[in-house]
Design a protein around this motif. Structure first.
Motif, mmCIF file in Angstrom:
data_model
loop_
_atom_site.group_PDB
_atom_site.id
_atom_site.type_symbol
_atom_site.label_atom_id
_atom_site.label_comp_id
_atom_site.label_asym_id
_atom_site.label_seq_id
_atom_site.Cartn_x
_atom_site.Cartn_y
_atom_site.Cartn_z
ATOM 1 N N ASP A 233 0.832 -1.183 0.000
ATOM 2 C CA ASP A 233 0.000 0.000 0.000
ATOM 3 C C ASP A 233 0.872 1.239 0.000
ATOM 4 N N GLY A 234 0.732 2.040 -1.033
ATOM 5 C CA GLY A 234 1.547 3.245 -1.149
ATOM 6 C C GLY A 234 1.300 4.232 -0.045
ATOM 7 N N GLY A 235 0.078 4.256 0.539
ATOM 8 C CA GLY A 235 -0.227 5.198 1.599
ATOM 9 C C GLY A 235 0.613 4.953 2.826
ATOM 10 N N PHE A 236 0.877 3.668 3.145
ATOM 11 C CA PHE A 236 1.714 3.351 4.284
ATOM 12 C C PHE A 236 3.187 3.414 3.930
ATOM 13 N N GLU A 237 3.490 3.154 2.670
ATOM 14 C CA GLU A 237 4.882 3.166 2.232
ATOM 15 C C GLU A 237 5.448 4.569 2.218
ATOM 16 N N GLU A 238 4.578 5.566 1.939
ATOM 17 C CA GLU A 238 5.062 6.923 1.783
ATOM 18 C C GLU A 238 5.648 7.438 3.089
ATOM 19 N N LYS A 239 6.810 7.986 3.009
ATOM 20 C CA LYS A 239 7.478 8.517 4.182
ATOM 21 C C LYS A 239 7.381 10.030 4.182
ATOM 22 N N MET A 240 7.227 10.600 5.390
ATOM 23 C CA MET A 240 7.167 12.039 5.508
ATOM 24 C C MET A 240 8.549 12.631 5.289
ATOM 25 N N GLU A 241 8.598 13.733 4.539
ATOM 26 C CA GLU A 241 9.866 14.383 4.302
ATOM 27 C C GLU A 241 10.342 15.045 5.586
ATOM 28 N N PRO A 242 11.633 14.975 5.865
ATOM 29 C CA PRO A 242 12.141 15.614 7.087
ATOM 30 C C PRO A 242 11.960 17.119 7.030
ATOM 31 N N LEU A 243 11.639 17.710 8.177
ATOM 32 C CA LEU A 243 11.440 19.148 8.236
ATOM 33 C C LEU A 243 12.779 19.869 8.137
ATOM 34 N N PRO A 244 12.826 20.995 7.433
ATOM 35 C CA PRO A 244 14.070 21.773 7.392
ATOM 36 C C PRO A 244 14.365 22.363 8.768
ATOM 37 N N PRO A 245 15.605 22.654 9.064
ATOM 38 C CA PRO A 245 15.936 23.236 10.372
ATOM 39 C C PRO A 245 15.287 24.604 10.532
ATOM 40 N N SER B 143 -0.337 29.192 5.305
ATOM 41 C CA SER B 143 -0.959 29.248 3.981
ATOM 42 C C SER B 143 0.059 28.991 2.872
ATOM 43 N N ASP B 144 1.316 29.311 3.124
ATOM 44 C CA ASP B 144 2.392 29.036 2.172
ATOM 45 C C ASP B 144 3.195 27.849 2.694
ATOM 46 N N PRO B 145 3.060 26.667 2.067
ATOM 47 C CA PRO B 145 3.760 25.472 2.581
ATOM 48 C C PRO B 145 5.275 25.576 2.516
ATOM 49 N N LYS B 146 5.796 26.534 1.752
ATOM 50 C CA LYS B 146 7.237 26.682 1.642
ATOM 51 C C LYS B 146 7.817 27.468 2.819
ATOM 52 N N LYS B 147 6.953 28.125 3.582
ATOM 53 C CA LYS B 147 7.423 28.911 4.717
ATOM 54 C C LYS B 147 7.176 28.147 6.012
ATOM 55 N N PRO B 148 7.997 28.401 7.024
ATOM 56 C CA PRO B 148 7.769 27.727 8.314
ATOM 57 C C PRO B 148 6.478 28.210 8.965
ATOM 58 N N LEU B 149 5.965 27.416 9.866
ATOM 59 C CA LEU B 149 4.743 27.742 10.596
ATOM 60 C C LEU B 149 5.150 28.345 11.942
ATOM 61 N N LEU B 150 4.810 29.619 12.127
ATOM 62 C CA LEU B 150 5.260 30.330 13.312
ATOM 63 C C LEU B 150 4.081 30.787 14.164
ATOM 64 N N MET B 151 4.374 30.953 15.454
ATOM 65 C CA MET B 151 3.375 31.409 16.411
ATOM 66 C C MET B 151 4.117 32.064 17.570
ATOM 67 N N ALA B 152 3.493 33.083 18.171
ATOM 68 C CA ALA B 152 4.176 33.826 19.227
ATOM 69 C C ALA B 152 3.407 33.766 20.542
ATOM 70 N N GLN C 18 6.616 21.440 13.255
ATOM 71 C CA GLN C 18 6.520 20.014 13.559
ATOM 72 C C GLN C 18 5.127 19.621 14.045
ATOM 73 N N SER C 19 4.311 20.587 14.429
ATOM 74 C CA SER C 19 2.934 20.324 14.864
ATOM 75 C C SER C 19 1.936 20.925 13.877
ATOM 76 N N ARG C 20 2.251 20.792 12.603
ATOM 77 C CA ARG C 20 1.393 21.380 11.570
ATOM 78 C C ARG C 20 -0.015 20.796 11.610
ATOM 79 N N MET C 21 -0.170 19.556 12.073
ATOM 80 C CA MET C 21 -1.496 18.950 12.141
ATOM 81 C C MET C 21 -2.397 19.672 13.143
ATOM 82 N N PHE C 22 -1.768 20.376 14.093
ATOM 83 C CA PHE C 22 -2.544 21.124 15.085
ATOM 84 C C PHE C 22 -2.665 22.597 14.725
ATOM 85 N N TYR C 23 -1.547 23.213 14.284
ATOM 86 C CA TYR C 23 -1.527 24.645 14.050
ATOM 87 C C TYR C 23 -1.599 25.020 12.571
#
Length: 214
Positions: free
Chosen positions: A52-64, A82-91, A101-106
Motif C-alpha cells: 500500500d503506497g499510503g503506508f509506504e510513503e514517508k514524511m519528508e524531514p522538516l528543514p531546520p 498558507s504558504d507550505p514553503k514557509k515555516p509555521l510560526l506562532m508567538a 513540527q505540529s502542523r497537524m494542530f496549528y
C-alpha cells in the motif's frame, strides 16, 4: 526403485515424528503455506516498494528552523501556514516559535490553526477562540489566566525552537512625535531661542520706593 524406497522412508518418518498420516501432514503444510502468503499480501510490504503506497510513503524531514529576527505583527501573519514553503510560526508574549513540527494542530485545518501567524498570548491565557483575543495584549488578565499563559510558555519553550520576537508598537502623542521627528538638538536650540520674559526693572522699583517715602 531407489526413489520408491526414499518415499516409503519419508512416510514412515512423518508418521513417527508427527503422529500424522502423510496425506494429513501434507494437507496441513499446504494450508499453512496458503495462510502465510495470504497474510503477507494483506499486511506485508515488499522491499522494492510494493504494498500500500499510503503506508509506504514517508514524511519528508522538516528543514531546520530559520531565525526571522524581530518582525512586526503584519510580517508574522505571512507564516500562518498558507504558504507550505514557509515555516509555521506562532508567538507567545512576543516570543516567536517555529511550530512546523505540529502542523497537524496549528496548520490549515488544524484545531488551533487560528493561532498560527499571530501572538496568541491573550487567547491562550483565556482559552478563547474569539478573534478579539488573538493578540498579545495582557492587560486586565487575572492571576489564573496569567498562570495558564505561563504554562503554555513553558510548554513551547521545551518543545519548539524560538526563532525571533515581535516588534512592540508604542503609541506616542502628536507632540512627542514632532519632537522625535525634528531631533533633540533642534528642540534644544528652539528652546534657547525663546525670548526670556523680563521682570520689572530696578529703576521702576526704586521710583516706587521714593513715591512711598514722599
Amino acid at each position: 526403485m531407489a526413489a520408491l524406497e526414499i518415499w516409503e522412508s519419508l512416510k514412515e518418518s512423518i508418521t513417527v515424528h508427527t503422529g500424522l498420516s502423510p496425506a494429513t501432514f501434507f494437507t496441513a503444510l499446504a494450508v499453512g503455506l496458503a495462510l502465510y502468503y495470504l497474510a503477507l499480501n494483506l499486511f506485508g510490504y515488499s522491499s522494492n516498494g510494493g504494498g500500500d503506497g499510503g503506508f509506504e510513503e514517508k514524511m519528508e524531514p522538516l528543514p531546520p528552523p530559520v531565525q526571522v529576527g524581530q518582525i512586526s505583527d503584519v510580517e508574522l501573519k505571512e507564516y500562518n501556514g498558507s504558504d507550505p514553503k514557509k515555516p509555521l510560526l506562532m508567538a507567545i508574549k512576543a516570543q516567536i516559535y517555529d511550530v512546523s513540527q505540529s502542523r497537524m494542530f496549528y496548520g490549515p485545518g488544524g484545531p488551533y490553526a487560528l493561532f498560527a501567524g499571530k501572538d496568541a498570548s491573550r487567547a491562550l491565557a483565556k482559552m478563547s477562540f474569539e478573534e478579539k483575543d488573538l493578540n498579545g495584549d495582557l492587560t486586565g488578565l487575572g492571576v489564573f489566566e496569567l498562570e495558564a499563559l505561563q504554562d503554555w510558555e513553558y510548554k513551547f519553550m521545551g518543545k519548539y525552537v524560538k526563532v525571533g520576537t515581535v516588534k512592540s508598537t508604542v503609541q506616542v502623542s502628536e507632540g512627542q512625535a514632532t519632537e522625535a521627528a525634528i531631533g533633540p538638538e533642534e528642540t534644544a536650540n528652539r528652546d534657547a531661542a525663546k525670548p526670556v520674559e523680563e521682570g520689572p526693572s530696578d529703576t521702576v522699583s526704586k521710583e516706587s520706593d521714593e513715591e512711598k517715602k514722599e
